[in-house]
Design a protein around this motif. Structure first.
Motif, PDB file in Angstrom:
ATOM      1  N   VAL A   1     -70.584 -53.795-160.941  1.00  0.00           N
ATOM      2  CA  VAL A   1     -71.405 -53.742-159.728  1.00  0.00           C
ATOM      3  C   VAL A   1     -70.535 -53.360-158.538  1.00  0.00           C
ATOM      4  O   VAL A   1     -69.312 -53.506-158.565  1.00  0.00           O
ATOM      5  CB  VAL A   1     -72.077 -55.103-159.435  1.00  0.00           C
ATOM      6  CG1 VAL A   1     -73.016 -55.498-160.570  1.00  0.00           C
ATOM      7  CG2 VAL A   1     -71.044 -56.193-159.213  1.00  0.00           C
ATOM      8  N   GLY A   2     -71.176 -52.883-157.488  1.00  0.00           N
ATOM      9  CA  GLY A   2     -70.472 -52.576-156.256  1.00  0.00           C
ATOM     10  C   GLY A   2     -70.103 -53.844-155.509  1.00  0.00           C
ATOM     11  O   GLY A   2     -70.557 -54.943-155.835  1.00  0.00           O
ATOM     12  N   GLY A   3     -69.239 -53.680-154.503  1.00  0.00           N
ATOM     13  CA  GLY A   3     -68.861 -54.809-153.663  1.00  0.00           C
ATOM     14  C   GLY A   3     -67.771 -55.677-154.248  1.00  0.00           C
ATOM     15  O   GLY A   3     -67.352 -56.649-153.621  1.00  0.00           O
ATOM     16  N   THR A   4     -67.319 -55.372-155.462  1.00  0.00           N
ATOM     17  CA  THR A   4     -66.227 -56.116-156.083  1.00  0.00           C
ATOM     18  C   THR A   4     -65.182 -55.116-156.580  1.00  0.00           C
ATOM     19  O   THR A   4     -65.414 -53.907-156.584  1.00  0.00           O
ATOM     20  CB  THR A   4     -66.731 -56.969-157.269  1.00  0.00           C
ATOM     21  OG1 THR A   4     -67.406 -56.111-158.199  1.00  0.00           O
ATOM     22  CG2 THR A   4     -67.708 -58.034-156.794  1.00  0.00           C
ATOM     23  N   SER A   5     -64.057 -55.619-157.017  1.00  0.00           N
ATOM     24  CA  SER A   5     -62.920 -54.771-157.371  1.00  0.00           C
ATOM     25  C   SER A   5     -63.260 -53.799-158.505  1.00  0.00           C
ATOM     26  O   SER A   5     -63.555 -54.219-159.625  1.00  0.00           O
ATOM     27  CB  SER A   5     -61.730 -55.648-157.795  1.00  0.00           C
ATOM     28  OG  SER A   5     -60.710 -54.853-158.371  1.00  0.00           O
ATOM     29  N   ILE A   6     -63.185 -52.512-158.202  1.00  0.00           N
ATOM     30  CA  ILE A   6     -63.437 -51.517-159.243  1.00  0.00           C
ATOM     31  C   ILE A   6     -62.276 -51.482-160.222  1.00  0.00           C
ATOM     32  O   ILE A   6     -62.446 -51.171-161.396  1.00  0.00           O
ATOM     33  CB  ILE A   6     -63.699 -50.122-158.625  1.00  0.00           C
ATOM     34  CG1 ILE A   6     -64.296 -49.182-159.684  1.00  0.00           C
ATOM     35  CG2 ILE A   6     -62.417 -49.531-158.041  1.00  0.00           C
ATOM     36  CD1 ILE A   6     -64.828 -47.882-159.117  1.00  0.00           C
TER      37      ILE A   6
END
Length: 471
Positions: free
Chosen positions: A134-139
């Motif tokens: 998901v977005g908003g966390t460490s890729i």
């Protein structure tokens, strides 16, 4: 394109999309479905005894590898309806680095995390690895998890697209694909990305599409990507249930925030929906200044902030969650019995999904929509489109009828974050001097209008400027 069928299983006639299967026989049990022993043991340990209707209806076909088109009210048990067969049919296989075997696509970060949390015990029992993307966390962490190998990926379309572009994830070995809340993914503009994902998964794989509503762009996905699907609809499209009460509260404009504050100060949790991030932040500050343990949830918050706020709401550290529609899907809170539309939704489908945060899993709950007298007819039409005929009541702050319907009570009035307390009305018919109400506004004759009050302030400012110029 055909799916393999187990030679020993009974044939079930397919149903055209848009039709409804008969209600499943009540004798359907988890034990009788042929689920793995480890999964049955975990279900028992977690106290999951009998399948919900959507589960009983879909599990037999899903376990046979059929494509599924499932419609069920939010909170009806869709996660296990697709999650159990996905895990059972993936068990015993091992993923190569960057090449998952099963994919669950969802519209929001919160729903992705909730699906992962719900399926984790069963995946662990079957020795399957789940990666949440998901977005908003460490890729970087997500890249690492995929590189180590994950049989199941739970993802939002945007972040999954980013990982595919980086060559960190390849979908060619995905044989089971689930689209959960497909209508919202389409509403949010994800249709091209969803289609691109479905073009990349194994062409002979199983596809399961679950949603509370099946319309418009969802039909395009069904016709393009689902092959001879079994259609199961166990709830009305509007998602109304007997255990949910719907109230339309007509509120006098200047009294609106007093009413909201008293509802938020109730004994018990409440979820309040507003249209914009700014309005959410503004109301949250006001409630906390009134002594109400409130928290804000919207897309402008970082993912760690959103996760922390949800956790605090679930454990009752926060009792009033003020949110935009980011919380209208994927939010499951046990025993949440009141949802308040501070800003009425304009779309019937949005009403259904907001309402679906209460009365979940067979519990009871109430949905309250606040509306000024001038918008009553418009809001009633919207609710009629959702199949809702609400109880209409005119309310004022401090009155017993408001408390009877919502549990409203006088807020503590002690600011939680320092600063001055919010002024309270001297009696139930006095103006509320909070957000959205000018200090000069009164209900009765002889009061000063907001416009007049603003003019007075402007005149005072001009006089002060003249004094400064004249020394």
């Amino acid at each position: 394109m055909k799916h393999p069928h187990d030679s020993g299983s009974a044939h079930v006639s397919p149903v055209r999309p848009g039709t409804t299967t008969p209600a499943p026989l009540p004798a359907v049990t988890f034990a009788g479905l042929g689920l793995p022993a480890e999964m049955l043991r975990t279900l028992s340990e977690l106290g999951v005894r009998e399948p919900f209707p959507i589960q009983a209806a879909t599990l037999p076909d899903a376990l046979r590898g059929r494509d599924i088109l499932g419609r069920g009210r939010t909170g009806s048990g869709k996660t296990l309806a697709f999650g159990l067969p996905l895990l059972a049919r993936t068990a015993g296989r091992r993923a190569e680095p960057k090449q998952p075997l099963a994919l669950i696509l969802v519209p929001t970060r919160e729903l992705a995390q909730q699906v992962t949390h719900a399926l984790a015990p069963y995946a662990e029992a079957l020795r399957l690895r789940i990666a949440t993307v998901v977005g908003g966390t460490s890729i970087g962490r997500q890249v690492a998890a995929l590189r180590q190998g994950a049989e199941v990926v739970v993802a939002t379309p945007g972040r999954l697209h980013d990982l595919i572009e980086r060559n960190a994830c390849r979908l060619g070995r995905v044989r089971i694909t689930v689209l959960d809340e497909a209508d919202q993914m389409c509403d949010l503009g994800f249709l091209p990305q969803v289609a691109a994902v479905l073009d990349q998964v194994h062409p002979d794989g199983q596809r399961m599409l679950f949603s509370a509503t099946l319309d418009r762009d969802v039909d395009e996905l069904v016709h393009r990507y689902l092959h001879d699907p079994m259609v199961h609809s166990v709830d009305p499209a509007a998602g109304t249930v007997a255990t949910m009460e719907h109230h339309l509260l007509v509120v006098h404009g200047p009294d609106r925030y007093a009413v909201i504050t008293e509802i938020a100060a109730r004994d018990g949790r409440v979820l309040l929906f507003l249209d914009t991030k700014h309005a959410v932040d503004q109301l949250t500050r006001h409630l906390r200044a009134s002594g109400v343990h409130a928290g804000a949830l919207h897309s402008g918050k970082s993912q760690p902030q959103r996760t922390r706020t949800l956790a605090q709401f679930k454990n009752s550290q926060i009792t009033a969650l003020v949110a935009t529609d980011v919380a209208a899907r994927g939010l499951h809170v046990d025993d949440l019995d009141l949802v308040v539309n501070v800003d009425p939704p304009t779309d019937a489908k949005d009403y259904v999904h907001r309402a679906g945060r209460t009365a979940r899993a067979g519990e009871s709950g109430s949905v309250v929509t606040l509306v000024p007298a001038g918008r009553r007819r418009e809001t009633s039409r919207m609710m009629a489109g959702a199949g809702i005929e609400p109880t209409v009541t005119t309310v004022r702050s401090g009155e017993a009828e408001l408390s009877r319907i919502t549990g409203a009570r006088t807020p503590p009035g002690i600011p939680l974050d320092g600063g001055p307390a919010v002024p309270r009305p001297k009696n139930t018919n006095a103006p509320f001097r909070g957000l959205g109400t000018g200090k000069g506004t009164t209900r009765g004759a002889g009061g000063t209008s907001r416009k007049a009050g603003e003019a007075r302030k402007l005149a005072e400012a001009r006089r002060a400027a003249r004094v400064r110029r004249n020394g």
